[in-house]
Design a protein around this motif. Structure first.
Motif: not given
Length: 522
Positions: A308-334
């Protein structure tokens, strides 16, 4: 220390070897600690104190409850003593008592009250504390490895620089406790209260926080990764990640903390501060992160699936292609808010879940764009537009919903070149087929009129097929606004259709240029 020989009846004879403390370092201990012990022929040490009352052991080792406080205080010297295996059950000590430098391995404390007890430099390995009240206890530099605290009150206790290898805290109150510079590898805080606890510069390799309340706990400089472990006895163990399962860490302070591989599954860490923290490969799946602050945080390889990321602040945060925010195998993030739009999921009453979902998608689109992850940013943009379309439908704003639906099908919310080509092809083909039926088209060079009456026999004839081909050709040059002048519309219907197709073609071409430029810019 007494010389080797038999054990008289008036001596305690408590044997350390039999009580699970065979690692008692006899040769390394100071003389004043061993003065009450007797070294036996087999190399083990036994207590050489006088027996107490009608028991066959001293007052410290006798398995007797409710020992008289005066006798205990009289038996306790002001110097460090070896009290391994001490048995203190049902004792209430109103004033402070010091066990500074004492050996208390495998000691048992049960139903005891020891306010402001001093355990500085004490050895409490394998000690057991059950239903004990130890307010403001001091464990500076104490060795509490393998100790167990069960239903213990330890408010405002201080564990500065203490050793807590595999120590268990089961249903323990540690309000305002201090673990500064303490070493807590594989410690287990189960169902304990660590409100306002301080873990500054603590080493928490593979520590477990299950059903733990860590409201406003502070972890500045704490190390959860297991790098450079200071305890040689950890050999072969995996201390690479701490585990916070179903824990309450509201407003916890993790600034500058080493959080590599730490697990926060299903925990509430709302309002937490992770500024400058190293959270590589950390697991935040199903966690509540409302209002959490990730400023300059390294989140490469981290997992935020179903968080649950409502109003979570990512400022100058570092991520890469392995950082995941949604289940794999779906056409778009939900995100969770969109999966169940009728549940509040911890939101305020005036915030609709679909509003929260749109907010999250917008922030994650920006975050991925800042980290040059253009394909993921594109997916979050699509999810943002789609959840907005759903919200428009719920608000019964049908005109805006119709426009958003048209945008989705025509250009994939400004992200799909394929959809633009598909829309253009459908428009050209549809108009090309309609021209012969709504008035027809004429040839300026031959004067021929290409039109088809609505009869099945004429449509299926060769002339009908040729007329349709002319209509498609005219549709192509109308769509592209080339206009060679060899063909022209006849009748009101054809003229209206030409105007519609010309305008639509210009819009689709402009959209193509916009989408292409947008994707190249990313």
């Amino acid at each position: 220390m007494a010389e080797m020989g038999g054990i008289p009846d008036d001596r305690c004879g408590y044997n350390l070897l039999e009580d699970g403390t065979a690692d008692f370092p006899v040769g390394d201990c100071a003389q004043d600690i061993l003065e009450n012990f007797h070294l036996q022929q087999d190399g083990s040490a036994c207590c050489w104190r006088e027996t107490w009352k009608d028991t066959d052991q001293c007052i410290w080792h006798a398995r007797v409850e409710d020992k008289p406080l005066k006798k205990l205080k009289a038996a306790r010297t002001n110097n460090p003593e070896q009290l391994d295996g001490a048995y203190l059950v049902g004792v209430e000590i109103a004033s402070s008592i010091s066990f500074h430098g004492c050996g208390l391995r495998a000691a048992i404390f049960k139903d005891v009250t020891l306010p402001r007890a001093g355990f500085h430099d004490a050895s409490l390995r394998h000690a057991q504390f059950h239903h004990v009240e130890l307010p403001e206890a001091e464990f500076h530099n104490a060795d509490l490895s393998y100790a167990r605290f069960q239903h213990v009150e330890l408010p405002e206790s201080d564990f500065y620089n203490a050793e807590l290898l595999l120590t268990e805290f089961d249903n323990v109150v540690l309000l305002l406790a201090k673990f500064r510079n303490a070493s807590l590898p594989r410690v287990d805080f189960y169902d304990s209260r660590l409100t306002f606890a301080e873990f500054y510069d603590a080493k928490l390799f593979n520590a477990q926080f299950r059903s733990t309340n860590l409201y406003r706990a502070k972890f500045q400089g704490a190390n959860f990764s297991g790098e450079d472990p200071p305890i040689h006895s950890l050999g072969g163990t995996d201390h690479s990640s701490a585990k916070f399962h179903d824990s309450d860490l509201l407003h916890a302070d993790f600034r500058g903390t080493q959080l590599s591989n730490v697990v926060f599954c299903h925990s509430d860490i709302s309002g937490g501060d992770y500024t400058d923290a190293d959270a590589r490969d950390a697991d935040f799946s199903h966690a509540t992160l409302h209002n959490a602050l990730f400023t300059r945080t390294d989140c490469r390889g981290a997992t935020f699936t179903n968080a649950l990321l409502y109003e979570t602040v990512f400022a100058d945060a570092r991520i890469n292609s392995q950082t995941t925010f949604y289940d794999s195998g779906v056409s778009r993030p939900v995100v969770v808010y969109e999966k169940n739009p009728h549940a509040l999921e911890g939101l305020s009453m005036d915030t609709h879940p679909l509003e929260a979902a749109e907010w999250v998608y917008r922030r994650l689109e920006k975050l991925h764009d800042e980290n040059a992850l253009s394909e993921e940013a594109r997916k979050f943009h699509i999810s943002k537009q789609e959840v907005r379309r759903k919200y428009q439908y719920e608000l019964e704003d049908y005109p805006q919903y119709a426009i958003s639906t048209l945008q989705w099908h025509v250009n994939g919310h400004g992200e799909s070149i394929f959809r633009i080509f598909r829309s253009a092809a459908i428009l050209i083909l549809a108009c090309g087929i309609l021209y012969p039926f709504v008035g027809g088209i004429g040839s300026s060079s031959t004067g021929t009129v290409y039109s088809i009456p609505l009869t099945l026999s004429r449509i299926a004839s060769l002339d009908g097929a040729a007329t349709l081909l002319q209509g498609i050709y005219f549709s192509v040059i109308t769509f592209t606004t080339i206009g060679y002048g060899d063909l022209y519309p006849i009748g009101v219907g054809s003229k209206v259709l030409v105007g519609f197709e010309s305008l639509s073609g210009a819009i689709l071409i402009a959209l193509f240029v916009f989408v292409l430029g947008r994707r190249v810019a990313r």
